[in-house]
Design an enzyme around this catalytic site. Structure first.
Site, short mmCIF file in Angstrom:
data_model
loop_
_atom_site.label_atom_id
_atom_site.label_comp_id
_atom_site.label_asym_id
_atom_site.label_seq_id
_atom_site.Cartn_x
_atom_site.Cartn_y
_atom_site.Cartn_z
N ASP A 120 -8.36 29.74 32.49
CA ASP A 120 -8.28 30.17 31.09
C ASP A 120 -8.24 31.69 31.06
OD1 ASP A 120 -8.34 27.61 29.91
OD2 ASP A 120 -10.52 27.56 29.89
N ASP A 138 -3.75 24.70 26.24
CA ASP A 138 -4.65 24.42 25.12
C ASP A 138 -3.95 24.68 23.79
OD1 ASP A 138 -6.66 23.87 27.00
OD2 ASP A 138 -7.41 25.93 26.95
#
Length: 171
Positions: A120, A138
């Site tokens: 991330d 995401d």
């Protein structure tokens, strides 16, 4: 002549998949773990490893969650491919939603299977409050989910309009 199915939207899955994995590769190559580069006063690029799911859900468990999330991504993606195959290509919003979710789910799944975690890097914050760090996959999943909600409202509105037209025709 058979109509085109929703499978024609899988190109969108491929785009989300490739962009996600490419950006993760760049982050891993260019950043040290936890390194952060300020881009805007409310936004950093920060390399973190997520061993769980959204918002690091189940990240603190012993490792079984990796296999659980891999199987979950495969099951959901398989189900959505089936839905695409059954859908008509004219169902653009729903097909786009399914395709984005598939691309995001499979990209995070590949990352998790290869690395044991998901990379991330988008870090939004205000003062000391940070939103959980996330990635392109995401974003694709969230946009897909939002499109499904939009499609549900659109479908419900059409049903109400059809009932009103039907009632007018009965008078």
């Amino acid at each position: 002549m058979s109509k085109k199915s929703g499978l024609s939207f899988l190109w969108l899955s491929a785009v989300a998949f490739v962009i996600d994995l490419l950006t993760k590769y760049i982050v891993v190559q260019k950043f040290d773990l936890y390194e952060s580069v300020n881009v805007l006063p409310v936004f950093n690029l920060t390399y973190v490893r997520n061993y769980g799911a959204a918002f690091s859900f189940l990240a603190d468990h012993s490792g079984w969650q990796q296999y659980f999330f891999i199987l979950l991504a495969l099951a959901i993606s398989g189900m959505l491919v089936y839905f695409l195959a059954k859908n008509n290509a004219e169902q653009k919003i729903q097909n786009s939603a399914y395709a984005l979710i598939i691309g995001g789910a499979l990209a995070n799944m590949v990352d998790r299977a290869y690395n044991g975690f998901v990379v991330d890097f988008f870090d939004f914050y205000w003062d000391i409050y940070h939103y959980p760090v996330f990635n392109i996959a995401d974003i694709a999943i969230c946009i897909g989910a939002g499109l499904l909600v939009l499609d549900a409202f659109k479908s419900e509105k059409k049903k109400v309009q059809d009932k009103q037209v039907e009632k007018c025709g009965q008078k």
